[in-house]
Design a protein around this motif. Structure first.
Motif, PDB file in Angstrom:
ATOM      1  N   VAL A   1     -60.726 -82.166 -54.691  1.00  0.00           N
ATOM      2  CA  VAL A   1     -61.837 -81.716 -53.861  1.00  0.00           C
ATOM      3  C   VAL A   1     -61.457 -81.877 -52.398  1.00  0.00           C
ATOM      4  O   VAL A   1     -60.840 -82.866 -52.017  1.00  0.00           O
ATOM      5  N   GLN A   2     -61.806 -80.881 -51.598  1.00  0.00           N
ATOM      6  CA  GLN A   2     -61.517 -80.922 -50.165  1.00  0.00           C
ATOM      7  C   GLN A   2     -62.802 -81.271 -49.417  1.00  0.00           C
ATOM      8  O   GLN A   2     -63.869 -80.775 -49.752  1.00  0.00           O
ATOM      9  N   LEU A   3     -62.663 -82.131 -48.426  1.00  0.00           N
ATOM     10  CA  LEU A   3     -63.811 -82.605 -47.669  1.00  0.00           C
ATOM     11  C   LEU A   3     -63.648 -82.247 -46.205  1.00  0.00           C
ATOM     12  O   LEU A   3     -62.570 -82.437 -45.631  1.00  0.00           O
ATOM     13  N   GLN A   4     -64.718 -81.766 -45.604  1.00  0.00           N
ATOM     14  CA  GLN A   4     -64.721 -81.394 -44.190  1.00  0.00           C
ATOM     15  C   GLN A   4     -65.854 -82.140 -43.503  1.00  0.00           C
ATOM     16  O   GLN A   4     -67.023 -81.873 -43.760  1.00  0.00           O
ATOM     17  N   ALA A   5     -65.477 -83.068 -42.634  1.00  0.00           N
ATOM     18  CA  ALA A   5     -66.470 -83.869 -41.911  1.00  0.00           C
ATOM     19  C   ALA A   5     -66.703 -83.306 -40.525  1.00  0.00           C
ATOM     20  O   ALA A   5     -65.794 -82.747 -39.912  1.00  0.00           O
ATOM     21  N   SER A   6     -67.916 -83.477 -40.046  1.00  0.00           N
ATOM     22  CA  SER A   6     -68.261 -83.014 -38.707  1.00  0.00           C
ATOM     23  C   SER A   6     -69.449 -83.803 -38.189  1.00  0.00           C
ATOM     24  O   SER A   6     -70.073 -84.568 -38.932  1.00  0.00           O
ATOM     25  N   GLY A   7     -69.756 -83.598 -36.904  1.00  0.00           N
ATOM     26  CA  GLY A   7     -70.939 -84.205 -36.329  1.00  0.00           C
ATOM     27  C   GLY A   7     -70.700 -85.359 -35.385  1.00  0.00           C
ATOM     28  O   GLY A   7     -71.637 -85.885 -34.795  1.00  0.00           O
ATOM     29  N   THR A  18     -75.965 -87.710 -36.577  1.00  0.00           N
ATOM     30  CA  THR A  18     -75.897 -87.450 -38.015  1.00  0.00           C
ATOM     31  C   THR A  18     -74.578 -86.764 -38.317  1.00  0.00           C
ATOM     32  O   THR A  18     -74.269 -85.711 -37.753  1.00  0.00           O
ATOM     33  N   LEU A  19     -73.795 -87.386 -39.165  1.00  0.00           N
ATOM     34  CA  LEU A  19     -72.528 -86.832 -39.612  1.00  0.00           C
ATOM     35  C   LEU A  19     -72.744 -86.044 -40.899  1.00  0.00           C
ATOM     36  O   LEU A  19     -73.596 -86.391 -41.718  1.00  0.00           O
ATOM     37  N   SER A  20     -71.924 -85.016 -41.071  1.00  0.00           N
ATOM     38  CA  SER A  20     -71.969 -84.198 -42.272  1.00  0.00           C
ATOM     39  C   SER A  20     -70.606 -84.162 -42.926  1.00  0.00           C
ATOM     40  O   SER A  20     -69.581 -84.243 -42.244  1.00  0.00           O
ATOM     41  N   CYS A  21     -70.598 -84.023 -44.225  1.00  0.00           N
ATOM     42  CA  CYS A  21     -69.350 -83.901 -44.975  1.00  0.00           C
ATOM     43  C   CYS A  21     -69.597 -82.909 -46.099  1.00  0.00           C
ATOM     44  O   CYS A  21     -70.367 -83.176 -47.017  1.00  0.00           O
ATOM     45  N   THR A  22     -68.921 -81.769 -46.011  1.00  0.00           N
ATOM     46  CA  THR A  22     -69.090 -80.720 -47.002  1.00  0.00           C
ATOM     47  C   THR A  22     -67.867 -80.661 -47.903  1.00  0.00           C
ATOM     48  O   THR A  22     -66.732 -80.690 -47.420  1.00  0.00           O
ATOM     49  N   ALA A  23     -68.124 -80.582 -49.186  1.00  0.00           N
ATOM     50  CA  ALA A  23     -67.057 -80.582 -50.179  1.00  0.00           C
ATOM     51  C   ALA A  23     -66.849 -79.182 -50.724  1.00  0.00           C
ATOM     52  O   ALA A  23     -67.783 -78.409 -50.881  1.00  0.00           O
ATOM     53  N   LYS A  75     -75.936 -77.737 -51.187  1.00  0.00           N
ATOM     54  CA  LYS A  75     -74.971 -77.410 -50.131  1.00  0.00           C
ATOM     55  C   LYS A  75     -73.673 -78.183 -50.285  1.00  0.00           C
ATOM     56  O   LYS A  75     -72.791 -78.090 -49.428  1.00  0.00           O
ATOM     57  N   ASN A  76     -73.567 -78.977 -51.358  1.00  0.00           N
ATOM     58  CA  ASN A  76     -72.376 -79.800 -51.566  1.00  0.00           C
ATOM     59  C   ASN A  76     -72.066 -80.646 -50.329  1.00  0.00           C
ATOM     60  O   ASN A  76     -70.900 -80.786 -49.937  1.00  0.00           O
ATOM     61  N   THR A  77     -73.086 -81.174 -49.736  1.00  0.00           N
ATOM     62  CA  THR A  77     -72.923 -81.879 -48.472  1.00  0.00           C
ATOM     63  C   THR A  77     -73.568 -83.256 -48.542  1.00  0.00           C
ATOM     64  O   THR A  77     -74.663 -83.405 -49.093  1.00  0.00           O
ATOM     65  N   VAL A  78     -72.877 -84.222 -47.989  1.00  0.00           N
ATOM     66  CA  VAL A  78     -73.401 -85.568 -47.844  1.00  0.00           C
ATOM     67  C   VAL A  78     -73.496 -85.874 -46.354  1.00  0.00           C
ATOM     68  O   VAL A  78     -72.663 -85.419 -45.574  1.00  0.00           O
ATOM     69  N   TYR A  79     -74.517 -86.611 -45.975  1.00  0.00           N
ATOM     70  CA  TYR A  79     -74.790 -86.885 -44.573  1.00  0.00           C
ATOM     71  C   TYR A  79     -74.804 -88.390 -44.316  1.00  0.00           C
ATOM     72  O   TYR A  79     -75.055 -89.185 -45.218  1.00  0.00           O
ATOM     73  N   LEU A  80     -74.569 -88.748 -43.089  1.00  0.00           N
ATOM     74  CA  LEU A  80     -74.745 -90.132 -42.658  1.00  0.00           C
ATOM     75  C   LEU A  80     -75.549 -90.099 -41.363  1.00  0.00           C
ATOM     76  O   LEU A  80     -75.040 -89.696 -40.315  1.00  0.00           O
ATOM     77  N   GLN A  81     -76.809 -90.494 -41.471  1.00  0.00           N
ATOM     78  CA  GLN A  81     -77.649 -90.581 -40.284  1.00  0.00           C
ATOM     79  C   GLN A  81     -77.492 -91.962 -39.690  1.00  0.00           C
ATOM     80  O   GLN A  81     -77.680 -92.970 -40.372  1.00  0.00           O
ATOM     81  N   MET A  82     -77.169 -92.018 -38.412  1.00  0.00           N
ATOM     82  CA  MET A  82     -76.883 -93.279 -37.740  1.00  0.00           C
ATOM     83  C   MET A  82     -77.866 -93.451 -36.585  1.00  0.00           C
ATOM     84  O   MET A  82     -77.902 -92.624 -35.673  1.00  0.00           O
ATOM     85  N   ASN A  83     -78.641 -94.504 -36.636  1.00  0.00           N
ATOM     86  CA  ASN A  83     -79.643 -94.792 -35.616  1.00  0.00           C
ATOM     87  C   ASN A  83     -79.296 -96.085 -34.884  1.00  0.00           C
ATOM     88  O   ASN A  83     -78.540 -96.920 -35.396  1.00  0.00           O
TER      89      ASN A  83
END
Length: 122
Positions: A1-7, A18-23, A75-83
């Motif tokens: 699986v390929q992962l693309q992180a952004s944000g 908020t970071l995103s990671c789409t697989a 969306k095959n996406t996992v997020y990391l919300q950072m406050n």
């Protein structure tokens, strides 16, 4: 699986990102997904995981209450919300597929995202 992180980006202390990671690639509906980070001169640090099917989450004590991991299966996406970000949160953040502990306590993963830089100014 390929992962693309952004944000990632530059934010002032106390701010949020908020970071995103789409697989893509192989179906991973049974995978747990996770976030890690690595600050300069330090080892890669575990932050959080989320089970892809149940949505059960697990956090490192260092981020519990400030960071939230969640996912959008469609969306095959996992997020990391950072406050309430702090300067010590400055690091390169990585998403990971199927993170799990080895018998020696180290983390094993199926694949890593490419990393996204988060810089928190004081």
């Amino acid at each position: 699986v390929q992962l693309q992180a952004s944000g990632g980006g530059l934010v002032q202390a106390g701010g949020s990102l908020t970071l995103s990671c789409t697989a893509s690639g192989r179906t991973f509906s049974s995978y747990t997904m996770g976030w890690f980070r690595q600050a300069p001169g330090k080892e890669r640090e575990f932050l959080a995981t989320i089970a892809w099917s149940s949505g059960a989450t697990y956090y490192a004590d260092s981020v519990k209450g400030r960071f939230t991991i969640y996912r959008d299966n469609a969306k095959n996406t996992v997020y990391l919300q950072m406050n309430n970000l702090k300067p010590e949160d400055t690091a390169v953040y990585y998403c990971a597929a199927n993170p799990r502990r080895s018998g020696q306590g180290s983390w094993l993963v199926n694949s890593w995202g490419q990393g996204t830089q988060v810089t928190v100014s004081s």
